[in-house]
Design an enzyme around this catalytic site. Structure first.
Site, PDB file in Angstrom:
ATOM      1  N   GLU A 160     105.593 -30.847  40.961  1.00 58.49           N
ATOM      2  CA  GLU A 160     105.941 -29.418  41.050  1.00 58.49           C
ATOM      3  C   GLU A 160     105.744 -28.805  42.433  1.00 58.49           C
ATOM      4  O   GLU A 160     105.114 -27.745  42.573  1.00 58.49           O
ATOM      5  CB  GLU A 160     105.158 -28.643  39.985  1.00 58.49           C
ATOM      6  CG  GLU A 160     105.448 -29.155  38.577  1.00 58.49           C
ATOM      7  CD  GLU A 160     104.576 -28.526  37.483  1.00 58.49           C
ATOM      8  OE1 GLU A 160     103.840 -27.573  37.772  1.00 58.49           O
ATOM      9  OE2 GLU A 160     104.650 -29.001  36.335  1.00 58.49           O
ATOM     10  N   GLU A 265     108.285 -35.159  30.307  1.00 56.85           N
ATOM     11  CA  GLU A 265     107.437 -34.239  29.519  1.00 56.85           C
ATOM     12  C   GLU A 265     108.293 -33.541  28.465  1.00 56.85           C
ATOM     13  O   GLU A 265     108.219 -32.322  28.285  1.00 56.85           O
ATOM     14  CB  GLU A 265     106.780 -33.205  30.442  1.00 56.85           C
ATOM     15  CG  GLU A 265     105.974 -33.826  31.563  1.00 56.85           C
ATOM     16  CD  GLU A 265     105.211 -32.817  32.410  1.00 56.85           C
ATOM     17  OE1 GLU A 265     105.115 -31.637  32.020  1.00 56.85           O
ATOM     18  OE2 GLU A 265     104.709 -33.223  33.471  1.00 56.85           O
TER      19      GLU A 265
HETATM   20  O1  9MR Z   1      99.817 -29.928  28.630  1.00 56.17           O
HETATM   21  C1  9MR Z   1      98.947 -29.519  29.663  1.00 56.17           C
HETATM   22  C2  9MR Z   1      97.997 -28.448  29.125  1.00 56.17           C
HETATM   23  O2  9MR Z   1      97.119 -29.005  28.185  1.00 56.17           O
HETATM   24  C3  9MR Z   1      97.226 -27.829  30.278  1.00 56.17           C
HETATM   25  O3  9MR Z   1      96.469 -26.731  29.789  1.00 56.17           O
HETATM   26  C4  9MR Z   1      98.173 -27.355  31.344  1.00 56.17           C
HETATM   27  C5  9MR Z   1      97.380 -26.749  32.461  1.00 56.17           C
HETATM   28  O4  9MR Z   1      97.988 -26.693  33.659  1.00 56.17           O
HETATM   29  O5  9MR Z   1      98.968 -28.457  31.796  1.00 56.17           O
HETATM   30  C6  9MR Z   1      99.778 -28.972  30.804  1.00 56.17           C
HETATM   31  O6  9MR Z   1     100.613 -30.005  31.295  1.00 56.17           O
HETATM   32  C7  9MR Z   1     101.536 -29.645  32.314  1.00 56.17           C
HETATM   33  C8  9MR Z   1     101.795 -30.875  33.140  1.00 56.17           C
HETATM   34  O7  9MR Z   1     100.575 -31.402  33.609  1.00 56.17           O
HETATM   35  C9  9MR Z   1     102.731 -30.574  34.301  1.00 56.17           C
HETATM   36  N1  9MR Z   1     103.953 -29.965  33.860  1.00 56.17           N
HETATM   37  C10 9MR Z   1     103.823 -28.828  32.955  1.00 56.17           C
HETATM   38  C11 9MR Z   1     102.920 -29.225  31.779  1.00 56.17           C
HETATM   39  C12 9MR Z   1     102.854 -28.121  30.771  1.00 56.17           C
HETATM   40  O8  9MR Z   1     102.226 -27.019  31.354  1.00 56.17           O
END
Ligand code: 9MR
Length: 380
Positions: A160, A265
């Site tokens: 990102e 994802e």
């Molecule tokens: O699924 C993840 C969630 O449990 C966390 O709270 C969150 C915090 O930043 O991150 C989520 O995963 C993210 C992933 O690492 C990167 N792309 C977006 C995902 C969804 O937010």
């Protein structure tokens, strides 16, 4: 009708049998197809795993995951705030368990993620000097990628780094190191873990402006003679609005750069939202009208969700020569991050398995996509 009444009973029995005998049968019907088997000649099928699942404390997930998936991504436990909580201090407990879990179940692990502006430890944000920040950056990649060299299949090296318009996100990495930080991250990761596949990962990078920025970023890494093996399109989409044309165009354009393409994802959310994407800093105010399906998903939405997943997998199969992996962001609906974002405490239904680990209509449509594809190939 049969699915609604009969299968849960069969499932309950088969679960019990599996639990008592310690067998590896799935948590739904013994006849339930396995995604990893159905798509074995096409692409890998992955899931995100939370800490409980990695430690196999969740008995139903412990049965279902190895039955359905051959790749896994840690949802949180390899992020810097967990694995590198203090300057010079690393905590590898859960990450090591993830590697063991993969070995035990023959599941390849995608490390997530080395460099991301979010979920950074507090100390990293407070570093003032550019030199110290570069030391943190270098040590982090060398130590984490180095430890799992030869043990991990792939890394989301940078996550990102882009804004929606394709420009570089104003992150702490950009501020301290300039836009070369992406190339630098790949250079360090390639040296620390020479046999691991290395990816750039983002959301909305199937959208034209962001895609153009993503392509420019990848070309920059390549022009520096630094290895990058693939690009991850996260795939956080909304029911009835999956951007199939943009996705197809992106598969073609990224693959033309010589990269493997993967969907890293995947989830399709069904609740109201007034923006697209997965920027964890964006939130909406809670309101009961934003949580309409607390008591169950209406059939019309369930069917639309199933249709969307089918259309997506039709497209993935069409381009299976370019796509190496499709990973769902969570095992079942109850565990999805989308129950807590962008509004806390909602009841969302974005995945293929419901809260009881039962396959949803979308699951069967995904399997149907493969059957249709195979039949078309045979000329039916
Ligand atoms: O699924 C993840 C969630 O449990 C966390 O709270 C969150 C915090 O930043 O991150 C989520 O995963 C993210 C992933 O690492 C990167 N792309 C977006 C995902 C969804 O937010």
């Amino acid at each position: 009708m049969i699915r609604k009444t009969f299968v849960p009973v069969v499932c309950a029995i088969s679960l019990l049998v599996a639990a008592c005998s310690g067998s590896q049968k799935n948590s739904a019907s013994p006849d339930m197809p396995s995604l990893k088997t159905v798509f074995k000649d096409d692409f890998a099928i992955g899931t995100a795993l939370n800490a409980e699942q990695i430690e196999e404390k969740d008995p139903k997930a412990a049965v279902l995951v190895p039955q359905q998936f051959n790749m896994a991504t840690p949802e949180n436990i390899m992020k810097a705030e967990v694995i590198h909580p203090q300057w010079g201090t690393y905590n590898f407990d859960l990450a090591d368990k993830m590697i063991e879990y993969g070995k035990k179940h023959n599941i390849k692990i995608n490390g997530h993620t080395l460099i991301w502006h979010s979920q950074l430890p507090a100390f990293a944000r407070q570093i003032q000097s550019v030199d110290s920040f570069k030391t943190f950056f270098t040590d982090h990649i060398n130590t984490v990628a180095g430890r799992y060299s030869g043990k991990i299949f792939s890394w989301d090296v940078v996550n990102e780094a882009l804004n929606e318009d394709g420009t570089m996100r104003k992150s702490v990495f950009l501020n301290k190191m300039g836009d070369n930080f992406v190339t630098e991250a790949f250079r360090l990761a390639a040296a620390a873990s020479p046999n691991t596949e290395l990816y750039y990962n983002d959301y909305n990078n199937e959208q034209p402006a962001k895609r153009a920025g993503c392509i420019a970023l990848i070309k920059k890494v390549q022009a520096a003679g630094v290895r990058i093996d693939g690009v991850g399109i996260q795939g956080h989409w909304h029911v009835g609005k999956v951007p199939l044309k943009d996705i197809e165009e992106s598969i073609l354009q990224y693959s033309a750069l010589g990269l493997k393409v993967m969907f890293t994802e995947l989830d399709i959310e069904v609740l109201p939202r007034n923006f697209q994407g997965a920027d964890v800093n964006q939130r909406m105010k809670s309101d009961p009208s934003l949580n309409p399906y607390v008591n169950g998903l209406p059939d019309s939405v369930q069917q639309q969700l199933a249709k969307d997943y089918q259309a997506l997998f039709n497209l993935f199969l069409k381009h299976k020569d370019k796509i190496t992996r499709v990973t769902f962001w969570g095992v079942n609906d109850g565990q999805s991050w989308l129950n807590g974002w962008p509004v806390r405490g909602r009841t969302n239904y974005p995945l293929l398995f419901d809260r009881q680990f039962m396959p949803k209509p979308a699951f069967y449509k995904v399997i149907e996509a493969k059957k249709d594809f195979a039949n078309t190939k045979k000329g039916f």
